[in-house]
Design a protein around this motif. Sequence first.
Motif, PDB file in Angstrom:
ATOM      1  N   GLY A  16       0.797  -1.219   0.000  1.00 59.31           N
ATOM      2  CA  GLY A  16       0.000   0.000   0.000  1.00 59.31           C
ATOM      3  C   GLY A  16       0.830   1.270   0.000  1.00 59.31           C
ATOM      4  N   GLY A  17       0.134   2.392   0.005  1.00 54.94           N
ATOM      5  CA  GLY A  17       0.783   3.694  -0.009  1.00 54.94           C
ATOM      6  C   GLY A  17       1.585   3.969   1.246  1.00 54.94           C
ATOM      7  N   SER A  18       1.191   3.383   2.378  1.00 56.30           N
ATOM      8  CA  SER A  18       1.907   3.584   3.636  1.00 56.30           C
ATOM      9  C   SER A  18       2.535   2.293   4.139  1.00 56.30           C
ATOM     10  CB  SER A  18       0.970   4.087   4.733  1.00 56.30           C
ATOM     11  OG  SER A  18       0.308   5.257   4.337  1.00 56.30           O
ATOM     12  N   LEU A  19       1.741   1.227   4.165  1.00 52.14           N
ATOM     13  CA  LEU A  19       2.201  -0.020   4.774  1.00 52.14           C
ATOM     14  C   LEU A  19       2.126  -1.181   3.790  1.00 52.14           C
ATOM     15  CD1 LEU A  19       0.370   0.196   8.234  1.00 52.14           C
ATOM     16  CD2 LEU A  19       2.832   0.488   7.825  1.00 52.14           C
ATOM     17  N   LYS A  21       1.524  -5.125   3.696  1.00 57.03           N
ATOM     18  CA  LYS A  21       0.946  -6.165   4.519  1.00 57.03           C
ATOM     19  C   LYS A  21       1.279  -7.508   3.888  1.00 57.03           C
ATOM     20  CE  LYS A  21      -1.733  -3.145   3.907  1.00 57.03           C
ATOM     21  NZ  LYS A  21      -1.541  -1.721   3.514  1.00 57.03           N
ATOM     22  N   ARG A  83       3.618  -6.808   8.899  1.00 54.69           N
ATOM     23  CA  ARG A  83       3.547  -5.502   8.202  1.00 54.69           C
ATOM     24  C   ARG A  83       4.856  -4.745   8.356  1.00 54.69           C
ATOM     25  NH1 ARG A  83       2.837  -2.189  12.822  1.00 54.69           N
ATOM     26  NH2 ARG A  83       1.914  -3.474  14.432  1.00 54.69           N
ATOM     27  N   VAL A 184     -10.265   2.645   5.134  1.00 50.80           N
ATOM     28  CA  VAL A 184      -9.497   3.836   5.483  1.00 50.80           C
ATOM     29  C   VAL A 184      -8.024   3.477   5.588  1.00 50.80           C
ATOM     30  CG1 VAL A 184      -9.362   5.861   6.961  1.00 50.80           C
ATOM     31  CG2 VAL A 184     -11.499   4.552   6.853  1.00 50.80           C
ATOM     32  N   SER A 186      -4.268   4.973   3.468  1.00 48.47           N
ATOM     33  CA  SER A 186      -3.674   6.289   3.234  1.00 48.47           C
ATOM     34  C   SER A 186      -4.765   7.230   2.752  1.00 48.47           C
ATOM     35  CB  SER A 186      -2.574   6.200   2.175  1.00 48.47           C
ATOM     36  OG  SER A 186      -1.666   5.192   2.481  1.00 48.47           O
ATOM     37  N   GLY A 209      -6.141   8.256   6.247  1.00 43.35           N
ATOM     38  CA  GLY A 209      -5.151   7.977   7.289  1.00 43.35           C
ATOM     39  C   GLY A 209      -3.823   8.659   7.024  1.00 43.35           C
ATOM     40  N   GLY A 210      -3.466   8.740   5.750  1.00 41.38           N
ATOM     41  CA  GLY A 210      -2.220   9.412   5.387  1.00 41.38           C
ATOM     42  C   GLY A 210      -2.277  10.902   5.688  1.00 41.38           C
ATOM     43  N   PHE A 225       2.765   6.934  13.681  1.00 40.06           N
ATOM     44  CA  PHE A 225       1.321   6.823  13.872  1.00 40.06           C
ATOM     45  C   PHE A 225       0.989   6.553  15.338  1.00 40.06           C
ATOM     46  CE2 PHE A 225      -2.597   4.244  13.944  1.00 40.06           C
ATOM     47  CZ  PHE A 225      -3.470   5.106  13.299  1.00 40.06           C
ATOM     48  N   GLU A 226       1.752   5.648  15.938  1.00 37.37           N
ATOM     49  CA  GLU A 226       1.510   5.290  17.341  1.00 37.37           C
ATOM     50  C   GLU A 226       1.632   6.521  18.236  1.00 37.37           C
ATOM     51  OE1 GLU A 226       3.289   3.601  15.174  1.00 37.37           O
ATOM     52  OE2 GLU A 226       2.311   1.634  15.151  1.00 37.37           O
ATOM     53  N   GLY A 315      -9.144  -1.070   7.319  1.00 37.88           N
ATOM     54  CA  GLY A 315      -7.946  -0.294   6.983  1.00 37.88           C
ATOM     55  C   GLY A 315      -7.153   0.015   8.237  1.00 37.88           C
ATOM     56  N   ASN A 316      -5.877   0.249   8.055  1.00 36.30           N
ATOM     57  CA  ASN A 316      -4.991   0.409   9.220  1.00 36.30           C
ATOM     58  C   ASN A 316      -5.125   1.734   9.956  1.00 36.30           C
ATOM     59  OD1 ASN A 316      -3.617  -2.052   9.658  1.00 36.30           O
ATOM     60  ND2 ASN A 316      -2.518  -1.730   7.731  1.00 36.30           N
ATOM     61  N   ARG A 319      -6.188   0.948  13.287  1.00 37.20           N
ATOM     62  CA  ARG A 319      -5.257   0.225  14.172  1.00 37.20           C
ATOM     63  C   ARG A 319      -5.012   1.031  15.437  1.00 37.20           C
ATOM     64  NH1 ARG A 319       0.056   0.365  13.775  1.00 37.20           N
ATOM     65  NH2 ARG A 319       0.343  -0.862  15.656  1.00 37.20           N
TER      66      ARG A 319
HETATM   67  P1  ADP Z   1      -2.344   1.663   2.583  1.00 34.92           P
HETATM   68  O1  ADP Z   1      -2.657   0.401   1.850  1.00 34.92           O
HETATM   69  O2  ADP Z   1      -2.712   2.891   1.840  1.00 34.92           O
HETATM   70  O3  ADP Z   1      -0.941   1.679   3.101  1.00 34.92           O
HETATM   71  P2  ADP Z   1      -3.437   0.922   5.224  1.00 34.92           P
HETATM   72  O4  ADP Z   1      -4.774   0.267   5.341  1.00 34.92           O
HETATM   73  O5  ADP Z   1      -2.250   0.076   5.487  1.00 34.92           O
HETATM   74  O6  ADP Z   1      -3.361   1.670   3.823  1.00 34.92           O
HETATM   75  O7  ADP Z   1      -3.458   2.168   6.213  1.00 34.92           O
HETATM   76  C1  ADP Z   1      -2.443   3.131   6.249  1.00 34.92           C
HETATM   77  C2  ADP Z   1      -2.763   4.096   7.364  1.00 34.92           C
HETATM   78  O8  ADP Z   1      -2.782   3.394   8.601  1.00 34.92           O
HETATM   79  C3  ADP Z   1      -1.738   5.192   7.563  1.00 34.92           C
HETATM   80  O9  ADP Z   1      -2.029   6.292   6.737  1.00 34.92           O
HETATM   81  C4  ADP Z   1      -1.893   5.536   9.035  1.00 34.92           C
HETATM   82  O10 ADP Z   1      -2.940   6.461   9.219  1.00 34.92           O
HETATM   83  C5  ADP Z   1      -2.348   4.220   9.651  1.00 34.92           C
HETATM   84  N1  ADP Z   1      -1.313   3.447  10.371  1.00 34.92           N
HETATM   85  C6  ADP Z   1      -1.566   2.550  11.355  1.00 34.92           C
HETATM   86  N2  ADP Z   1      -0.446   2.014  11.822  1.00 34.92           N
HETATM   87  C7  ADP Z   1       0.571   2.562  11.137  1.00 34.92           C
HETATM   88  C8  ADP Z   1       1.990   2.405  11.187  1.00 34.92           C
HETATM   89  N3  ADP Z   1       2.581   1.582  12.055  1.00 34.92           N
HETATM   90  N4  ADP Z   1       2.734   3.128  10.319  1.00 34.92           N
HETATM   91  C9  ADP Z   1       2.145   3.953   9.438  1.00 34.92           C
HETATM   92  N5  ADP Z   1       0.828   4.155   9.367  1.00 34.92           N
HETATM   93  C10 ADP Z   1       0.031   3.475  10.193  1.00 34.92           C
END
Ligand code: ADP
Length: 362
Positions: A16-19, A21, A83, A184, A186, A209-210, A225-226, A315-316, A319
């Motif tokens: 993904g754009g941020s993480l 998996k 992740r 939800v 990035s 989230g981003g 994020f934490e 979505g993360n 988290r």
């Molecule tokens: P994507 O597929 O776009 O990466 P995710 O479902 O993985 O989307 O969610 C990314 C979002 O989750 C981030 O924008 C942030 O808000 C949140 N997030 C949760 N835990 C973390 C982490 N450890 N590092 C970065 N972002 C995190």
Amino acid sequence: ETAEVPPMPWFGMDIGGSLTKLVYFEPMDIPPDEQDLEVETLKNIRRYLTNNSAYGNTGHRDAHLQMNGVYIGGRKGILHFIRFPTSEMPNFLDLAKSKGMATLASTVCATGGGAYKFEQQFLNEVNMTLHKFDELDSLIRGMEFIEGYCSSECYYWENPKDDDKCRKVTFDFSRPYPFMVVNVGSGVSILVVTGAGKFRRVTGTSLGGGTFLGLCCLLTGCTSFEEAIKLAAKGDSTKVDKLVKDIYGGDYSKFGLNGDLVASSFGQMNLEERREAVSKEDLAKATLVTITNNIGSITRMCALTEGIERVVFVGNFLRVNTISMKLLSYAMEYWSGGALRALFLEHEGYFGAVGCLLELMR
Ligand code: ADP
């Protein structure tokens, strides 16, 4: 009976754009003869992935999400959920290389934008072919699979506004259709699911989230994020936002707007003395509330238009983020007069990767 299954290791990957998996299937039914034949590299990879819960400084295995006794591709095993930040991809590739991944010449199903962006690097550096699969198809597929396996996967928050009475309650999602999915990550995608594997993307927003994390880093100087969530937990967003009562001196009764509602997110921050009176924590909380409520209000409009009553948020972004889950729960309930229900899933950000792993078996 196991027809044409691909050689192990079996992974599903959502870049993904941020993480990123990664879902890894650890076979638990290896007969002794097969165990002897199993190449050393494969054993090493399995040991490495299953014995650690941290990989380098940035990779994590979510051990609490692990699923035992899962059948995939005619095999029985354990699903592991891992992740790492997508920005660490070069390090991940180095690691995979050092573990001998290249000698296995494996195929991995991958989804997310990174499946395109990093395709060539995967091939060149670790001899891995990425079989690309659409991220929303994967998401829905993964959700259906996990929901069928875990009876307590789906839950909602009861009394979301009341800290003492608020509790997590399991929701029976065995007859789910139709429902909406709000992913939800990035950014945000909103889907309507009408039957098994039948869905369409209704809309989305780039304020996701981003955006929360980006703005929070800018405003508070936090770096993860934490940390952003921890700050928000201690903050007071009403010092940042302009409320109805800040404008009306009380409720705006004619249209039923309570004085405590936010009239203007960040609406106090144009005044210097107000800016001087807010803390990092307040700013983090206001950012979180702004992004969350915006997602909530778009979701509500979609649900109304589509005539749907159950909304699953994944979505993360969710988290370790009970603040947003409770806010969304309250907002769905409040603004719909109780007709709408916000639902959540334990494996929040991993469904795309699970869907990919399943695709590998086809
Ligand atoms: P994507 O597929 O776009 O990466 P995710 O479902 O993985 O989307 O969610 C990314 C979002 O989750 C981030 O924008 C942030 O808000 C949140 N997030 C949760 N835990 C973390 C982490 N450890 N590092 C970065 N972002 C995190």
